[in-house]
Design an enzyme around this catalytic site. Structure first.
Site, PDB file in Angstrom:
ATOM      1  N   HIS A 161       0.844  -1.200   0.000  1.00 59.16           N
ATOM      2  CA  HIS A 161       0.000   0.000   0.000  1.00 59.16           C
ATOM      3  C   HIS A 161       0.881   1.252   0.000  1.00 59.16           C
ATOM      4  O   HIS A 161       2.057   1.180   0.369  1.00 59.16           O
ATOM      5  CB  HIS A 161      -0.851   0.026   1.267  1.00 59.16           C
ATOM      6  CG  HIS A 161      -1.931  -1.001   1.323  1.00 59.16           C
ATOM      7  ND1 HIS A 161      -2.013  -1.953   2.308  1.00 59.16           N
ATOM      8  CD2 HIS A 161      -3.010  -1.199   0.525  1.00 59.16           C
ATOM      9  CE1 HIS A 161      -3.093  -2.709   2.115  1.00 59.16           C
ATOM     10  NE2 HIS A 161      -3.706  -2.281   1.032  1.00 59.16           N
ATOM     11  N   CYS A 248      -2.043  -0.092   9.690  1.00 60.99           N
ATOM     12  CA  CYS A 248      -3.208  -0.873   9.258  1.00 60.99           C
ATOM     13  C   CYS A 248      -3.984  -1.480  10.413  1.00 60.99           C
ATOM     14  O   CYS A 248      -5.110  -1.937  10.227  1.00 60.99           O
ATOM     15  CB  CYS A 248      -2.824  -1.943   8.255  1.00 60.99           C
ATOM     16  SG  CYS A 248      -1.315  -2.763   8.572  1.00 60.99           S
TER      17      CYS A 248
END
Ligand code: CIR
Length: 253
Positions: A161, A248
């Site tokens: 990401h 996350c």
């Protein structure tokens, strides 16, 4: 922005069945739980009221809650995660956010993972990745622009990401991996570049004036110690085995 709340989800005992590209072996479920407890303890010590959901073994990646929503002061955008196996994780998150913000949604064929979205004040960086597609970025941009925010889309780079590689560390400053040291789309930000062999430390997490770093990255720690920021370190080795890390594991708002 000061955060007052966070949402997290304890890792399931089958977290090792989740998606990963890492080659560090299988995570130890007990150690993972202990690392998660430490992480929640740090968030609470930073004055966040943390809601911790129970695990759901249907979703081995479910502890990585950040991917299911993008929250700004004006709106909570429920994502459509890019990995088919993760679709549905967002259902448990939406009711928790609905009490705090108006809800908007990313819809098919758009896909967005929250790990690709970095909110820096009024500016939002949107990483285009294997999880966040052009259509998802277009939808998110429309929703956020209507709230007065400016969106910049850029390639997410080598990490899973965008926030595997770039994170805000206060004010207009970004902690970035070498890959982003010259990136023209980031020219409006001050950049602190981390050593090539410590790229994982790019996934550090700013919370209310402190930066939480993964333990075990001494060269990055030395660079951070030169800055006027209080640093906290915690061990997230078991989450790293599943391509995850500090950002996350929670949604902050
Ligand atoms: C996945 O591949 O989706 C999970 N194993 C890891 C997700 C990490 N999320 C994040 O960095 N925002």
């Amino acid at each position: 922005m000061t955060f007052t709340h966070a949402i997290a989800r304890r890792p399931a005992m089958n977290a090792g069945d989740g998606l990963t590209s890492a080659s560090f072996g299988a995570p130890d479920p007990e150690r993972m739980l202990a690392q998660h407890r430490d992480y929640i303890g740090i968030l609470e010590s930073l004055d966040l009221q943390v809601t911790v959901l129970d695990p759901d073994e249907k979703f081995p990646d479910g502890c990585f809650v950040e991917d299911t929503a993008v929250v700004t002061p004006e709106v909570a955008v429920i994502t459509r995660p890019g990995a088919a196996s993760r679709r549905g994780e967002e259902a448990a998150i939406e009711p928790l956010l609905a009490g705090h913000r108006p809800i908007a949604r990313i819809v098919a064929p758009g896909s967005v993972d929250g790990g690709d979205i970095l909110v820096m004040g009024e500016q939002v960086l949107i990483g285009l990745s294997t999880r966040t597609n052009e259509e998802g970025a277009r939808q998110l941009t429309g929703i956020l622009q209507a709230c007065g925010m400016q969106c910049i889309s850029l390639a997410a780079g080598d990490g899973l990401h965008l926030k595997s590689s770039i994170n805000g560390i206060g004010d207009n400053r970004l902690l970035v991996t070498q890959e982003f040291s010259e990136c023209a789309q980031l020219s409006g930000f001050e950049r602190v570049v981390i050593p090539a062999d410590e790229s994982y430390a790019g996934n550090s997490l700013w919370v209310n004036g402190r930066v939480i770093m993964p333990a075990g990255f001494p060269a990055t720690r030395e660079i951070m110690d030169e800055l006027d920021i209080e640093i906290l370190e915690t061990q997230v080795s078991e989450f790293r085995k599943m391509d995850g890390g500090l950002t996350c594991l929670s949604i902050r708002f």
